[in-house]
Design a protein around this motif. Structure first.
Motif, PDB file in Angstrom:
ATOM      1  N   LEU A 136       0.863  -1.182   0.000  1.00  0.00           N
ATOM      2  CA  LEU A 136       0.000   0.000   0.000  1.00  0.00           C
ATOM      3  C   LEU A 136       0.898   1.230   0.000  1.00  0.00           C
ATOM      4  N   VAL A 137       0.666   2.124  -0.945  1.00  0.00           N
ATOM      5  CA  VAL A 137       1.398   3.386  -0.996  1.00  0.00           C
ATOM      6  C   VAL A 137       0.411   4.504  -0.681  1.00  0.00           C
ATOM      7  N   LEU A 138       0.759   5.305   0.318  1.00  0.00           N
ATOM      8  CA  LEU A 138      -0.080   6.426   0.737  1.00  0.00           C
ATOM      9  C   LEU A 138       0.605   7.722   0.337  1.00  0.00           C
ATOM     10  N   ALA A 139       0.071   8.359  -0.677  1.00  0.00           N
ATOM     11  CA  ALA A 139       0.613   9.624  -1.166  1.00  0.00           C
ATOM     12  C   ALA A 139      -0.051  10.769  -0.417  1.00  0.00           C
ATOM     13  N   LEU A 140       0.704  11.837  -0.204  1.00  0.00           N
ATOM     14  CA  LEU A 140       0.153  12.956   0.558  1.00  0.00           C
ATOM     15  C   LEU A 140      -0.531  13.991  -0.314  1.00  0.00           C
ATOM     16  N   THR A 141      -0.376  13.868  -1.635  1.00  0.00           N
ATOM     17  CA  THR A 141      -1.109  14.712  -2.584  1.00  0.00           C
ATOM     18  C   THR A 141      -1.342  13.899  -3.858  1.00  0.00           C
ATOM     19  N   PRO A 142      -2.273  14.312  -4.694  1.00  0.00           N
ATOM     20  CA  PRO A 142      -2.437  13.641  -5.988  1.00  0.00           C
ATOM     21  C   PRO A 142      -1.162  13.700  -6.843  1.00  0.00           C
ATOM     22  N   ALA A 143      -0.391  14.768  -6.725  1.00  0.00           N
ATOM     23  CA  ALA A 143       0.868  14.852  -7.484  1.00  0.00           C
ATOM     24  C   ALA A 143       1.857  13.790  -7.023  1.00  0.00           C
ATOM     25  N   HIS A 144       1.894  13.521  -5.733  1.00  0.00           N
ATOM     26  CA  HIS A 144       2.765  12.462  -5.229  1.00  0.00           C
ATOM     27  C   HIS A 144       2.283  11.102  -5.728  1.00  0.00           C
ATOM     28  N   ARG A 145       0.971  10.925  -5.759  1.00  0.00           N
ATOM     29  CA  ARG A 145       0.416   9.672  -6.284  1.00  0.00           C
ATOM     30  C   ARG A 145       0.840   9.497  -7.737  1.00  0.00           C
ATOM     31  N   ALA A 146       0.742  10.546  -8.529  1.00  0.00           N
ATOM     32  CA  ALA A 146       1.137  10.485  -9.934  1.00  0.00           C
ATOM     33  C   ALA A 146       2.619  10.153 -10.074  1.00  0.00           C
ATOM     34  N   ALA A 147       3.459  10.721  -9.210  1.00  0.00           N
ATOM     35  CA  ALA A 147       4.895  10.440  -9.262  1.00  0.00           C
ATOM     36  C   ALA A 147       5.188   8.974  -8.960  1.00  0.00           C
ATOM     37  N   VAL A 148       4.455   8.402  -8.008  1.00  0.00           N
ATOM     38  CA  VAL A 148       4.623   6.985  -7.669  1.00  0.00           C
ATOM     39  C   VAL A 148       4.250   6.120  -8.865  1.00  0.00           C
ATOM     40  N   VAL A 149       3.088   6.391  -9.434  1.00  0.00           N
ATOM     41  CA  VAL A 149       2.585   5.580 -10.544  1.00  0.00           C
ATOM     42  C   VAL A 149       3.443   5.768 -11.796  1.00  0.00           C
ATOM     43  N   GLU A 150       4.014   6.951 -11.948  1.00  0.00           N
ATOM     44  CA  GLU A 150       4.915   7.171 -13.080  1.00  0.00           C
ATOM     45  C   GLU A 150       6.156   6.283 -12.957  1.00  0.00           C
ATOM     46  N   GLN A 151       6.654   6.146 -11.732  1.00  0.00           N
ATOM     47  CA  GLN A 151       7.833   5.296 -11.514  1.00  0.00           C
ATOM     48  C   GLN A 151       7.500   3.821 -11.666  1.00  0.00           C
ATOM     49  N   VAL A 152       6.336   3.423 -11.135  1.00  0.00           N
ATOM     50  CA  VAL A 152       5.922   2.018 -11.163  1.00  0.00           C
ATOM     51  C   VAL A 152       4.446   1.966 -11.560  1.00  0.00           C
ATOM     52  N   PRO A 153       4.155   1.918 -12.861  1.00  0.00           N
ATOM     53  CA  PRO A 153       2.755   1.930 -13.306  1.00  0.00           C
ATOM     54  C   PRO A 153       1.909   0.821 -12.683  1.00  0.00           C
ATOM     55  N   GLY A 154       2.485  -0.308 -12.391  1.00  0.00           N
ATOM     56  CA  GLY A 154       1.737  -1.409 -11.799  1.00  0.00           C
ATOM     57  C   GLY A 154       1.250  -1.130 -10.389  1.00  0.00           C
ATOM     58  N   ALA A 155       1.712  -0.047  -9.787  1.00  0.00           N
ATOM     59  CA  ALA A 155       1.301   0.289  -8.421  1.00  0.00           C
ATOM     60  C   ALA A 155       0.010   1.090  -8.379  1.00  0.00           C
ATOM     61  N   VAL A 156      -0.599   1.338  -9.531  1.00  0.00           N
ATOM     62  CA  VAL A 156      -1.761   2.223  -9.590  1.00  0.00           C
ATOM     63  C   VAL A 156      -2.903   1.759  -8.688  1.00  0.00           C
ATOM     64  N   ARG A 157      -3.134   0.474  -8.585  1.00  0.00           N
ATOM     65  CA  ARG A 157      -4.271  -0.034  -7.790  1.00  0.00           C
ATOM     66  C   ARG A 157      -3.976  -0.130  -6.297  1.00  0.00           C
ATOM     67  N   ARG A 158      -2.742   0.098  -5.913  1.00  0.00           N
ATOM     68  CA  ARG A 158      -2.390   0.051  -4.491  1.00  0.00           C
ATOM     69  C   ARG A 158      -1.804   1.368  -3.999  1.00  0.00           C
ATOM     70  N   THR A 159      -2.012   2.422  -4.794  1.00  0.00           N
ATOM     71  CA  THR A 159      -1.537   3.753  -4.433  1.00  0.00           C
ATOM     72  C   THR A 159      -2.730   4.695  -4.340  1.00  0.00           C
ATOM     73  N   LEU A 160      -2.936   5.243  -3.164  1.00  0.00           N
ATOM     74  CA  LEU A 160      -4.020   6.181  -2.909  1.00  0.00           C
ATOM     75  C   LEU A 160      -3.451   7.367  -2.164  1.00  0.00           C
ATOM     76  N   THR A 161      -4.145   8.489  -2.230  1.00  0.00           N
ATOM     77  CA  THR A 161      -3.749   9.555  -1.328  1.00  0.00           C
ATOM     78  C   THR A 161      -4.256   9.160   0.060  1.00  0.00           C
ATOM     79  N   LEU A 162      -3.577   9.647   1.071  1.00  0.00           N
ATOM     80  CA  LEU A 162      -3.976   9.345   2.445  1.00  0.00           C
ATOM     81  C   LEU A 162      -5.395   9.822   2.707  1.00  0.00           C
ATOM     82  N   ARG A 163      -5.702  11.030   2.242  1.00  0.00           N
ATOM     83  CA  ARG A 163      -7.042  11.564   2.495  1.00  0.00           C
ATOM     84  C   ARG A 163      -8.104  10.774   1.734  1.00  0.00           C
ATOM     85  N   GLU A 164      -7.765  10.257   0.557  1.00  0.00           N
ATOM     86  CA  GLU A 164      -8.713   9.420  -0.171  1.00  0.00           C
ATOM     87  C   GLU A 164      -8.973   8.139   0.605  1.00  0.00           C
ATOM     88  N   LEU A 165      -7.924   7.497   1.091  1.00  0.00           N
ATOM     89  CA  LEU A 165      -8.113   6.268   1.865  1.00  0.00           C
ATOM     90  C   LEU A 165      -8.955   6.546   3.104  1.00  0.00           C
TER      91      LEU A 165
END
Length: 183
Positions: A79-108
């Protein structure tokens, strides 16, 4: 097998280490929690104002050193908890397969808040978090079409009041997540 949570912000000295310290303080040993920054101030401790807030709540931030977000950290995280949507995008850009396990903290937090008691089950926090992730993602359609603020305020370089607002946003987002895990 442990469940791994990775919190991600920019410098890895304010928001994401606070999430790391808070979760480490409340989750059992079946969960490994870490953090990283998209532009980390590598090797630095938690910023003093954030460390003071954590310590005041009984979560000392000792022994922490900021680290840079790299694909290996994302690949190892359940589970990856990003602190902003931009951080979420940066995570998914590095590892596209992480899209379904990466959420912003506030979204979760928002999605967890709509789950009923007993929505997740398991013998330890790892099992409950593993069940929470798909349950929370399944809640997304219920929230579609509404405007959401998924940004946790970056307090770095700002006033003590800004640090407090940021910290309160972190705690407010984590509260429904922990309530679901404990229900």
């Amino acid at each position: 097998m442990p469940f791994t949570v990775l919190a991600v912000c920019t410098g890895n000295i304010c928001r994401s280490p606070a999430v790391e310290v808070l979760l480490r303080g409340v989750l059992d040993g079946s969960v490994t929690v870490g953090s990283a920054g998209t532009h980390a101030v590598v090797g630095h401790p938690v910023s003093a104002p954030m460390a003071e807030l954590l310590t005041a709540d009984g979560f000392p931030a000792t022994g922490f050193a900021a680290r840079q977000l790299v694909p290996t950290l994302v690949e190892r995280a359940d589970l990856v908890l990003a602190l902003t949507p931009a951080h979420r995008a940066a995570v998914v850009e590095q590892v596209p397969g992480a899209v379904r396990r990466t959420l912003t903290l506030r979204e979760l937090g928002r999605l967890s808040g709509t789950l009923g008691p007993g929505a997740v089950a398991g013998s330890d926090d790892a099992a409950r978090l593993a069940a929470l992730l798909p349950a929370a993602v399944a809640e997304r359609p219920r929230h579609a079409g509404r405007e959401h603020d998924d940004v946790v305020l970056d307090p770095y370089g700002h006033s003590a009041a800004t640090y407090r607002r940021s910290y309160d946003q972190l705690v407010d987002a984590l509260t429904p997540v922990l309530e679901v895990l404990r229900a």
